[in-house]
Design a protein around this motif. Structure first.
Motif, PDB file in Angstrom:
ATOM      1  N   SER A 186       0.543   7.243  15.233  1.00 39.58           N
ATOM      2  CA  SER A 186       0.232   8.462  14.701  1.00 39.58           C
ATOM      3  C   SER A 186       0.524   8.787  13.114  1.00 39.58           C
ATOM      4  N   ILE A 187       1.189   7.427  12.460  1.00 40.97           N
ATOM      5  CA  ILE A 187       1.630   7.776  10.986  1.00 40.97           C
ATOM      6  C   ILE A 187       0.399   7.886  10.282  1.00 40.97           C
ATOM      7  N   LYS A 188       0.455   8.799   9.409  1.00 43.91           N
ATOM      8  CA  LYS A 188      -0.495   8.744   8.407  1.00 43.91           C
ATOM      9  C   LYS A 188      -0.197   8.628   6.941  1.00 43.91           C
ATOM     10  N   TRP A 189      -1.133   7.875   6.231  1.00 43.81           N
ATOM     11  CA  TRP A 189      -0.707   7.278   5.046  1.00 43.81           C
ATOM     12  C   TRP A 189      -1.850   7.683   3.897  1.00 43.81           C
ATOM     13  N   ALA A 190      -1.209   8.238   2.710  1.00 45.90           N
ATOM     14  CA  ALA A 190      -1.814   8.705   1.369  1.00 45.90           C
ATOM     15  C   ALA A 190      -1.225   7.714   0.295  1.00 45.90           C
ATOM     16  N   SER A 191      -2.102   7.874  -0.890  1.00 47.79           N
ATOM     17  CA  SER A 191      -1.598   6.979  -1.904  1.00 47.79           C
ATOM     18  C   SER A 191      -2.029   7.731  -3.052  1.00 47.79           C
ATOM     19  N   ALA A 192      -1.131   7.876  -4.190  1.00 47.23           N
ATOM     20  CA  ALA A 192      -1.352   8.457  -5.355  1.00 47.23           C
ATOM     21  C   ALA A 192      -2.344   7.877  -6.349  1.00 47.23           C
ATOM     22  N   TYR A 193      -2.650   6.567  -5.790  1.00 47.48           N
ATOM     23  CA  TYR A 193      -3.423   5.519  -6.785  1.00 47.48           C
ATOM     24  C   TYR A 193      -4.722   5.139  -5.929  1.00 47.48           C
ATOM     25  N   ASN A 194      -5.755   5.249  -6.753  1.00 48.85           N
ATOM     26  CA  ASN A 194      -6.998   4.864  -6.410  1.00 48.85           C
ATOM     27  C   ASN A 194      -7.205   3.175  -6.498  1.00 48.85           C
ATOM     28  N   LYS A 195      -6.388   2.483  -5.714  1.00 51.08           N
ATOM     29  CA  LYS A 195      -6.199   1.044  -5.756  1.00 51.08           C
ATOM     30  C   LYS A 195      -6.144   0.510  -4.399  1.00 51.08           C
ATOM     31  N   PRO A 196      -6.492  -0.775  -4.244  1.00 54.99           N
ATOM     32  CA  PRO A 196      -6.556  -1.341  -2.911  1.00 54.99           C
ATOM     33  C   PRO A 196      -5.003  -1.449  -2.422  1.00 54.99           C
ATOM     34  N   MET A 197      -4.820  -1.448  -1.151  1.00 55.60           N
ATOM     35  CA  MET A 197      -3.285  -1.703  -0.725  1.00 55.60           C
ATOM     36  C   MET A 197      -3.464  -2.732   0.339  1.00 55.60           C
ATOM     37  N   ILE A 198      -2.767  -3.634   0.381  1.00 55.87           N
ATOM     38  CA  ILE A 198      -2.462  -4.704   1.402  1.00 55.87           C
ATOM     39  C   ILE A 198      -1.016  -4.325   2.065  1.00 55.87           C
ATOM     40  N   MET A 199      -1.229  -4.265   3.572  1.00 56.50           N
ATOM     41  CA  MET A 199      -0.141  -3.971   4.194  1.00 56.50           C
ATOM     42  C   MET A 199       0.587  -5.434   4.444  1.00 56.50           C
ATOM     43  N   SER A 200       1.564  -5.779   3.403  1.00 55.67           N
ATOM     44  CA  SER A 200       2.033  -7.022   3.276  1.00 55.67           C
ATOM     45  C   SER A 200       2.985  -7.522   4.241  1.00 55.67           C
ATOM     46  N   GLU A 201       3.606  -6.516   5.139  1.00 57.31           N
ATOM     47  CA  GLU A 201       4.511  -6.892   6.167  1.00 57.31           C
ATOM     48  C   GLU A 201       4.785  -5.763   7.071  1.00 57.31           C
ATOM     49  N   ILE A 202       4.450  -6.101   8.349  1.00 56.62           N
ATOM     50  CA  ILE A 202       4.719  -5.373   9.545  1.00 56.62           C
ATOM     51  C   ILE A 202       5.171  -6.456  10.374  1.00 56.62           C
TER      52      ILE A 202
END
Length: 602
Positions: A494-510
């Motif tokens: 249920s966690i929501k994510w937002a970004s201050a940058y209009n850039k790609p994001m990679i979830m590099s670790e979970i």
């Protein structure tokens, strides 16, 4: 800004370069050594463990001119020599000492290595002593004479030994010291094993006196019909000719050297390298005295808002993180076959992308991954709490970055240069990493810059990516361990994510840990069921992140870490692997595999 200024960095680096002439030659490291005439120095090396560094310092802690590097022998029965390489134990090179000898399992300090070899000089040739990697500080001696040193455990270095070799028997001695220090890169605190030793191969490489030392052959930025690059030639004369030939494209171009370097531009339309079609072309670079052959792929990588484009096409990076640790035996990866075991598991998982963490992996790993069509994230070990205000630390990090890019700049598979992992926000850190990013772009502007940021449960309703480093990088990496280091498993979806940058994001670790074969309720930590439930919940979370362009969960295989002492569970292993160190797949492996397979069907 409290961080170090650009001017200070430039001045310091200039002084460092001009004052360390005996250090390894970073600028002219031989490119593509597989195309060279090599004599292997691998095999059994004599060794002496020296925790007090008696072989280096005298009793006044001054560098000792009769140290172990002299490889002295008794000349008379009354001689006092308190060491003897010839009767000592031996270690395999390449290899780490930790897994070769039980008493060195936790050892951090100095070990002396010695190798005898025969050499026959050849006229009008130069010979380099080339180390693919030594962890961490190496001081190298040849026939009793110091020839230089190198700092950094994961990148190659070389010395010109032409005038120091003799006809017949020679010996090389290396003082290897893997002690962790606060000012080092990485620093004292790390979550992987500090394997000591000559961990990658050692070679004598012979080249013509006037030889091709380096080259760059890639598509011109923003183009798919032009191949651009340069060739560097040592000991050349202005006006000497260099030819670049790509037989399959029926292209040959000739250019002239100026101050040891020749630039070129070839109009050609190569088939582009991609994960589904990892096409490589034979490229022949030739002068009147030398020839080098490489296999090079051509592709573009760019961003468009939150998307990553490979060859102009949006490409989602289905990845996994990998440590350079061998399956089954554990310890450092030392062979192509051991690389292939890990890469084949990643292929079985459904990956098109690898995060090679947390340091430059071997050249063999990168080349094999390229042949198999993997996109690669390659990084230097600026990890956790580096000394960001220390000029020596920065110089060290920049050297490692330069060596990584120098070695792998012609590999089409490498699409991301990573500057750091999980570093705490501060002005000195921002300045430090910004300077590294600027350096990387000056060396190679054809790839994307990234760093793995540390975002852990920053808001009640979700996570906002606003780290100032987001302005510096092209692609934002996020390490987030919901269900393991914060929150319960069921809360992740249920966690929501937002970004201050209009850039790609990679979830590099979970990820989260599980001991293979340990079963129980999904709420019981360390069970395969817990890890599997964690992955399912995190996958639900990630499916709702519109700006996510890829992921590389932590991690493919369990790996050794002295931070992980829990007996009967960890036993000195980080258990977040989807596969055990003995090659057994955990339940979460199949969950991630199914997620990737479903993507391919959409």
């Amino acid at each position: 800004m409290k961080g170090i200024s650009n001017l200070t960095f430039i001045l310091f680096i200039f002084l460092s370069i001009t004052s360390t002439a005996q250090d390894a030659n970073y600028a002219n490291l031989l490119q593509n050594i597989d195309s060279r005439e090599k004599t292997s120095l691998n095999g059994k090396w004599d060794m002496i463990v020296d925790p007090l560094e008696n072989g280096f310092y005298n009793h006044r802690l001054q560098e000792y001119d009769k140290g172990y590097f002299r490889n002295a022998k008794m000349q008379s029965p009354s001689d006092l020599i308190e060491y003897d390489f010839d009767t000592s134990l031996q270690l395999d090179v390449p290899g780490d000492w930790n897994t070769q000898m039980d008493k060195l399992y936790y050892y951090e300090g100095t070990v002396w290595y010695k190798k005898d070899f025969d050499y026959t000089p050849t006229s009008n040739e130069l010979t380099y002593l080339y180390f693919e990697a030594v962890n961490y500080e190496a001081i190298v001696y040849l026939n009793g004479e110091k020839i230089g040193k190198h700092v950094g455990g994961y990148t190659p270095f070389q010395f010109d030994v032409t005038d120091k070799l003799v006809d017949g028997n020679n010996f090389v001695v290396v003082k290897v010291d893997n002690k962790r220090k606060k000012e080092n890169v990485p620093t004292v605190n790390q979550d992987w094993w500090n394997y000591g030793g000559i961990t990658r191969s050692v070679h004598l490489i012979s080249v013509p006196k006037t030889h091709i030392s380096d080259y760059y052959v890639q598509l011109e930025k923003g183009e798919t019909g032009k191949i651009k690059g340069w060739v560097a030639v040592e000991n050349a004369t202005n006006g000497d000719e260099v030819s670049i030939k790509i037989p399959e494209l029926k292209k040959t171009i000739k250019t002239k050297l100026n101050d040891g370097k020749a630039s070129f531009l070839i109009n050609a339309k190569p088939s582009l390298w991609s994960p589904t079609s990892p096409k490589l072309y034979e490229v022949v670079i030739k002068t009147k005295t030398d020839e080098v052959v490489d296999n090079i792929g051509f592709r573009t990588v760019t961003t468009d808002g939150s998307k990553i484009l490979v060859n102009g096409k949006e490409t989602f990076l289905k990845g996994i993180s990998i440590h350079e640790e061998a399956a089954f035996k554990t310890g450092r990866v030392i062979s192509v076959e051991e690389c292939k075991v890990l890469l084949n598991w990643a292929k079985e998982l459904g990956c098109n992308f690898l995060r090679l963490a947390h340091y430059p992996h071997s050249e063999a790993m990168v080349k094999e991954a390229e042949k198999m069509g993997f996109l690669i994230w390659s990084e230097i070990p600026v990890y956790w709490t580096i000394q960001f205000e220390n000029e020596d630390t920065y110089a060290n990090a920049e050297n490692q970055l330069t060596e990584m890019i120098s070695r792998d700049k012609n590999r089409a598979s490498v699409v991301l240069w990573s500057m750091a992992n999980e570093t705490p926000e501060s002005e000195p850190r921002l300045s430090f990493i910004s300077n590294l990013a600027e350096k990387a772009r000056s060396l190679d502007n054809s790839r994307l810059i990234t760093a793995a940021l540390d975002t852990q449960g920053k808001g009640d309703d979700g996570n906002l990516i606003e780290d100032p480093l987001g302005k510096v990088v092209d692609v934002i990496g996020i390490n987030n361990y919901c269900g393991w280091y914060y929150g319960d498993v069921d809360s992740c979806s249920s966690i929501k994510w937002a970004s201050a940058y209009n850039k790609p994001m990679i979830m590099s670790e979970i990820g989260g840990g599980a001991l293979y074969g340990k079963h129980g309720d999904k709420n019981e930590r360390w069970t395969e069921e817990y890890q599997d439930a964690l992955f399912k919940s995190n996958i639900e979370m990630m499916e709702n992140i519109e700006f996510m362009a890829g992921l590389s969960p932590w991690i493919l295989m369990d790996f050794r870490s002295s931070r992980r002492p829990l007996r009967r569970i960890q036993d000195d292993f980080n258990r977040k692997g989807l596969i055990s160190e003995q090659g057994m797949k955990k339940k979460a492996f199949y969950t991630l595999q199914e997620y990737y397979l479903d993507m391919d069907k959409k």
